[in-house]
Design a protein around this motif. Structure first.
Motif, PDB file in Angstrom:
ATOM      1  N   PHE A 222      38.791  38.060  38.341  1.00 14.36           N
ATOM      2  CA  PHE A 222      39.639  39.219  37.845  1.00 14.36           C
ATOM      3  C   PHE A 222      40.835  39.342  38.875  1.00 14.36           C
ATOM      4  N   LYS A 223      41.769  39.976  38.427  1.00 12.86           N
ATOM      5  CA  LYS A 223      43.214  40.162  39.493  1.00 12.86           C
ATOM      6  C   LYS A 223      43.396  41.621  39.695  1.00 12.86           C
ATOM      7  N   VAL A 224      44.357  42.257  40.621  1.00 13.31           N
ATOM      8  CA  VAL A 224      44.580  43.314  40.770  1.00 13.31           C
ATOM      9  C   VAL A 224      45.073  44.001  39.427  1.00 13.31           C
ATOM     10  N   GLY A 225      44.769  45.284  38.907  1.00 15.18           N
ATOM     11  CA  GLY A 225      45.134  45.700  37.765  1.00 15.18           C
ATOM     12  C   GLY A 225      44.096  45.698  36.855  1.00 15.18           C
ATOM     13  N   ASP A 226      43.085  44.747  36.752  1.00 13.29           N
ATOM     14  CA  ASP A 226      42.164  44.643  35.778  1.00 13.29           C
ATOM     15  C   ASP A 226      40.816  45.654  35.884  1.00 13.29           C
ATOM     16  N   PHE A 227      40.535  46.146  34.657  1.00 11.82           N
ATOM     17  CA  PHE A 227      39.305  46.762  34.716  1.00 11.82           C
ATOM     18  C   PHE A 227      38.135  46.145  34.748  1.00 11.82           C
ATOM     19  N   VAL A 228      37.129  46.440  35.689  1.00 16.95           N
ATOM     20  CA  VAL A 228      36.041  45.419  35.708  1.00 16.95           C
ATOM     21  C   VAL A 228      34.701  46.335  36.180  1.00 16.95           C
ATOM     22  N   GLU A 229      33.544  45.739  35.571  1.00 18.81           N
ATOM     23  CA  GLU A 229      32.236  46.199  36.152  1.00 18.81           C
ATOM     24  C   GLU A 229      31.717  45.025  36.910  1.00 18.81           C
ATOM     25  N   ALA A 230      31.465  45.426  38.543  1.00 17.13           N
ATOM     26  CA  ALA A 230      31.051  44.359  39.334  1.00 17.13           C
ATOM     27  C   ALA A 230      30.411  45.073  40.590  1.00 17.13           C
ATOM     28  N   GLY A 231      29.530  44.471  40.961  1.00 17.68           N
ATOM     29  CA  GLY A 231      28.834  45.228  42.194  1.00 17.68           C
ATOM     30  C   GLY A 231      28.203  46.700  42.145  1.00 17.68           C
TER      31      GLY A 231
END
Length: 274
Positions: free
Chosen positions: A122-131
């Motif tokens: 992922f990169k800055v600005g991405d919407f993610v589910e993690a951790g």
């Protein structure tokens, strides 16, 4: 005292010849070694920049290589002075091992940070589910990742927690599918339901018509016939279409008389004659 000074003066040329040469060699080894370390680091950094390695990783690798070489140079210089470097190396190794055990958590986060920066899931600005959290990535550093949630809370997650689980990135693909489940009563005209859903999809300019629209009965539930309703949209339009389509379905079904049921229970009372 005078006798000691005289003996020292007599031995001075020999001492200067013996130890002076060692000191000069040690200084030469240090200077040349430091120059070589700087040269190697410059070449290494140039190669990483040519391969477009992330600046964070490039800077870290540069510092590690430089200081490792510098430690080797200092040990070599001490060897020229007659210092027993074997024990010195053993002490450094033992200290490094102890530090490694003490900082194993930090080192794990660091190693995970290097992997995240290198492979870029992922990169800055991405919407993610993690951790165990979901949000927009604001910063990715060597030890932790910072994201903000939809309600503007800041979450700082250790990198090892991210690499230790699944990472779901909702921003990497240009298009996403909106999945809705639409329930209608058992008395509804299923052909009419299908027609109205197709009309709603065709009327929305954000829906990508070329990707196709999926409408089908997915379940005969306790209180309703459930349709699966799937349309494709640009990723940026996902939530807008999701919310708008739910509202439009309700309004349209009310207009054409299609009932959206709620859970019901039929109770049968039998009168027992005495």
């Amino acid at each position: 005292m005078e006798k000691y000074i005289q003996e020292l003066m007599q031995d001075a040329p020999e001492l200067i010849t013996t130890y002076g040469l060692k000191v000069i060699l040690a200084i030469a080894v240090y200077i040349v070694g430091k120059w070589v370390a700087t040269l190697i680091v410059k070449v290494l950094l140039k190669g990483m920049n040519a391969r477009k390695v992330d600046p964070t990783i490039a800077g870290f690798v540069k510092n590690i290589v430089y200081y490792v070489i510098l430690v080797m140079v200092v040990i070599a210089a001490l060897g020229q002075l007659g210092v027993q470097t074997a024990s010195f190396v053993a002490i450094i190794g033992a200290a490094g091992l102890a530090i490694g055990f003490a900082l194993q958590g930090a080192l794990s986060n660091f190693a995970s940070g290097v992997l995240l920066i290198a492979f870029r899931p992922f990169k800055v600005g991405d919407f993610v589910e993690a951790g165990g959290a979901a949000g927009v990535i604001k910063e990715l550093s060597i030890f932790s990742t910072i994201m903000t949630t939809g309600d503007n809370k800041t979450i700082i997650i250790a990198n090892s927690s991210i690499t230790g689980g699944n990472i779901v990135n909702y921003s990497t693909q240009a298009e996403r599918r909106v999945d809705l489940t639409v329930g209608v009563s058992y008395g509804a005209d299923l052909s009419l339901v299908r027609k109205e859903l197709e009309t709603l999809a065709a009327a929305d300019e954000r829906v990508i018509q070329d990707k196709g629209i999926t409408i089908g009965v997915v379940a005969l539930a306790d209180s309703s016939v459930n349709f699966v309703y799937r349309v494709w949209v640009k990723t940026a339009d996902y939530w807008g279409v999701y919310f708008d389509m739910n509202e439009r379905i309700k309004k349209r079904f009310d207009e054409v008389g299609i009932e959206i049921p709620f859970p019901q229970m039929n109770v049968h009372v039998n009168q027992v004659k005495s």
